[in-house]
Design a protein around this motif. Sequence first.
Motif, PDB file in Angstrom:
ATOM      1  N   THR A  69       0.825  -1.199   0.000  1.00  0.00           N
ATOM      2  CA  THR A  69       0.000   0.000   0.000  1.00  0.00           C
ATOM      3  C   THR A  69       0.866   1.259   0.000  1.00  0.00           C
ATOM      4  OG1 THR A  69      -1.691  -1.197   1.222  1.00  0.00           O
ATOM      5  CG2 THR A  69      -1.892   1.182   1.163  1.00  0.00           C
ATOM      6  N   ALA A  70       1.994   1.219   0.685  1.00  0.00           N
ATOM      7  CA  ALA A  70       2.905   2.364   0.691  1.00  0.00           C
ATOM      8  C   ALA A  70       3.398   2.654  -0.725  1.00  0.00           C
ATOM      9  CB  ALA A  70       4.077   2.101   1.625  1.00  0.00           C
ATOM     10  N   ARG A  71       3.658   1.595  -1.495  1.00  0.00           N
ATOM     11  CA  ARG A  71       4.087   1.793  -2.886  1.00  0.00           C
ATOM     12  C   ARG A  71       2.971   2.425  -3.709  1.00  0.00           C
ATOM     13  NH1 ARG A  71       6.485  -3.295  -1.826  1.00  0.00           N
ATOM     14  NH2 ARG A  71       4.775  -4.424  -2.854  1.00  0.00           N
ATOM     15  N   GLN A  72       1.736   2.027  -3.452  1.00  0.00           N
ATOM     16  CA  GLN A  72       0.604   2.652  -4.122  1.00  0.00           C
ATOM     17  C   GLN A  72       0.514   4.125  -3.762  1.00  0.00           C
ATOM     18  OE1 GLN A  72      -2.296  -0.883  -2.955  1.00  0.00           O
ATOM     19  NE2 GLN A  72      -3.317   0.512  -4.345  1.00  0.00           N
ATOM     20  N   ALA A  73       0.718   4.422  -2.480  1.00  0.00           N
ATOM     21  CA  ALA A  73       0.600   5.798  -2.008  1.00  0.00           C
ATOM     22  C   ALA A  73       1.655   6.707  -2.635  1.00  0.00           C
ATOM     23  CB  ALA A  73       0.712   5.843  -0.485  1.00  0.00           C
ATOM     24  N   GLU A  74       2.822   6.160  -2.938  1.00  0.00           N
ATOM     25  CA  GLU A  74       3.882   6.954  -3.542  1.00  0.00           C
ATOM     26  C   GLU A  74       3.462   7.539  -4.892  1.00  0.00           C
ATOM     27  OE1 GLU A  74       7.214   4.362  -3.767  1.00  0.00           O
ATOM     28  OE2 GLU A  74       7.703   4.511  -1.629  1.00  0.00           O
ATOM     29  N   GLU A  75       2.490   6.912  -5.529  1.00  0.00           N
ATOM     30  CA  GLU A  75       2.011   7.378  -6.827  1.00  0.00           C
ATOM     31  C   GLU A  75       0.943   8.461  -6.689  1.00  0.00           C
ATOM     32  OE1 GLU A  75       0.587   3.928  -8.802  1.00  0.00           O
ATOM     33  OE2 GLU A  75       2.523   2.874  -8.765  1.00  0.00           O
ATOM     34  N   LEU A  76       0.434   8.646  -5.483  1.00  0.00           N
ATOM     35  CA  LEU A  76      -0.681   9.565  -5.266  1.00  0.00           C
ATOM     36  C   LEU A  76      -0.368  11.010  -5.655  1.00  0.00           C
ATOM     37  CD1 LEU A  76      -3.598   9.677  -4.244  1.00  0.00           C
ATOM     38  CD2 LEU A  76      -2.712  10.039  -1.938  1.00  0.00           C
ATOM     39  N   PRO A  77       0.786  11.594  -5.255  1.00  0.00           N
ATOM     40  CA  PRO A  77       1.045  12.984  -5.637  1.00  0.00           C
ATOM     41  C   PRO A  77       1.005  13.214  -7.141  1.00  0.00           C
ATOM     42  CG  PRO A  77       2.556  12.307  -3.905  1.00  0.00           C
ATOM     43  CD  PRO A  77       1.839  11.066  -4.355  1.00  0.00           C
ATOM     44  N   GLY A  78       1.368  12.212  -7.918  1.00  0.00           N
ATOM     45  CA  GLY A  78       1.346  12.342  -9.372  1.00  0.00           C
ATOM     46  C   GLY A  78      -0.058  12.384  -9.946  1.00  0.00           C
ATOM     47  N   ARG A  79      -1.064  12.052  -9.143  1.00  0.00           N
ATOM     48  CA  ARG A  79      -2.441  12.065  -9.623  1.00  0.00           C
ATOM     49  C   ARG A  79      -3.175  13.350  -9.230  1.00  0.00           C
ATOM     50  NH1 ARG A  79      -2.442   6.539  -7.930  1.00  0.00           N
ATOM     51  NH2 ARG A  79      -3.909   6.922  -6.227  1.00  0.00           N
ATOM     52  N   ALA A  80      -2.455  14.296  -8.682  1.00  0.00           N
ATOM     53  CA  ALA A  80      -3.075  15.582  -8.330  1.00  0.00           C
ATOM     54  C   ALA A  80      -3.693  16.203  -9.581  1.00  0.00           C
ATOM     55  CB  ALA A  80      -2.039  16.526  -7.732  1.00  0.00           C
ATOM     56  N   GLY A  81      -4.902  16.698  -9.445  1.00  0.00           N
ATOM     57  CA  GLY A  81      -5.601  17.292 -10.573  1.00  0.00           C
ATOM     58  C   GLY A  81      -6.507  16.328 -11.298  1.00  0.00           C
ATOM     59  N   GLU A  82      -6.389  15.042 -10.996  1.00  0.00           N
ATOM     60  CA  GLU A  82      -7.230  14.031 -11.632  1.00  0.00           C
ATOM     61  C   GLU A  82      -8.376  13.648 -10.705  1.00  0.00           C
ATOM     62  OE1 GLU A  82      -4.737  10.736 -12.545  1.00  0.00           O
ATOM     63  OE2 GLU A  82      -3.356  11.898 -13.804  1.00  0.00           O
ATOM     64  N   ASN A  83      -9.496  13.218 -11.289  1.00  0.00           N
ATOM     65  CA  ASN A  83     -10.670  12.821 -10.504  1.00  0.00           C
ATOM     66  C   ASN A  83     -11.020  13.927  -9.504  1.00  0.00           C
ATOM     67  OD1 ASN A  83     -10.749  10.218 -11.798  1.00  0.00           O
ATOM     68  ND2 ASN A  83      -9.018   9.620 -10.490  1.00  0.00           N
ATOM     69  N   THR A  84     -11.455  13.565  -8.311  1.00  0.00           N
ATOM     70  CA  THR A  84     -11.721  14.554  -7.269  1.00  0.00           C
ATOM     71  C   THR A  84     -10.783  14.268  -6.105  1.00  0.00           C
ATOM     72  OG1 THR A  84     -13.388  13.242  -6.078  1.00  0.00           O
ATOM     73  CG2 THR A  84     -14.168  14.616  -7.912  1.00  0.00           C
ATOM     74  N   VAL A  85     -10.610  15.271  -5.270  1.00  0.00           N
ATOM     75  CA  VAL A  85      -9.758  15.085  -4.100  1.00  0.00           C
ATOM     76  C   VAL A  85     -10.329  13.975  -3.216  1.00  0.00           C
ATOM     77  CG1 VAL A  85      -8.844  16.171  -2.019  1.00  0.00           C
ATOM     78  CG2 VAL A  85      -8.970  17.480  -4.155  1.00  0.00           C
ATOM     79  N   ALA A  86     -11.642  13.957  -3.063  1.00  0.00           N
ATOM     80  CA  ALA A  86     -12.275  12.940  -2.220  1.00  0.00           C
ATOM     81  C   ALA A  86     -12.033  11.541  -2.768  1.00  0.00           C
ATOM     82  CB  ALA A  86     -13.772  13.210  -2.114  1.00  0.00           C
ATOM     83  N   GLU A  87     -12.136  11.366  -4.072  1.00  0.00           N
ATOM     84  CA  GLU A  87     -11.917  10.050  -4.676  1.00  0.00           C
ATOM     85  C   GLU A  87     -10.482   9.594  -4.487  1.00  0.00           C
ATOM     86  OE1 GLU A  87     -15.180  10.061  -8.323  1.00  0.00           O
ATOM     87  OE2 GLU A  87     -13.202  10.944  -8.643  1.00  0.00           O
ATOM     88  N   ASN A  88      -9.533  10.493  -4.708  1.00  0.00           N
ATOM     89  CA  ASN A  88      -8.127  10.128  -4.569  1.00  0.00           C
ATOM     90  C   ASN A  88      -7.766   9.811  -3.121  1.00  0.00           C
ATOM     91  OD1 ASN A  88      -7.594  10.460  -7.323  1.00  0.00           O
ATOM     92  ND2 ASN A  88      -7.154  12.641  -7.077  1.00  0.00           N
TER      93      ASN A  88
END
Length: 206
Positions: A69-88
């Motif tokens: 899950t930590a590896r998944q979380a590392e990708e989160l900042p790169g998804r800024a601007g996509e979908n909604t903040v709540a979804e991310n």
Amino acid sequence: MSPRGVTMPDVRERLFAAAERVLAREGPGALTSRAITGEAGCAKGMLHAHFAGLDEFVADLCLDRFARTARQAEELPGRAGENTVAENLGGIALALLDSAGPTIAGLAMTRPAASLRVRQAMEAGAPGFSAVQEAIAQYLAAEQRLGRLSGGTDTGAVALAVAGTVHHLLMTSWSGAPDPRQQVERLVAMLTGRVGAASGDVPDRE
């Protein structure tokens, strides 16, 4: 059943996945070395060939799922601007909740040797809640720069609230208890509703 002497790829993951199926189907009381290897379709001694015993196996299962899950979380900042903040934010919170799941985490906490191994690994820097919390804070800061969060939002406090709540739910839930996902979803909705209202929450980008 794998023949003796034949090496199976990804044995650890095969055993981990088998243990998760046993837990989901029959509960913690059914988790034995024999049940795990039987579910995995491998020799009965395979688990003890890779782990010192069931306590070490359970601890390493928890640590492996937290690290994933930590590896998944590392990708989160790169998804800024996509979908909604709540979804991310909700997506990574639920991934963390599901990483070991209340059943696995609860099992580890009821086995002192496994609990100690998990705690020592975390203290030594094994990826887990702290890594996810940091990734969430970085993601929220990126959303601030895009104007999707108020500039006054305390991103560190929001990240702590999400990671801390999930940690609490994992440590205090048990098999058969109410689904903790609903509580996580309510928390994320509350947090993102407040910061979204403060910022005007811009529409998603096409």
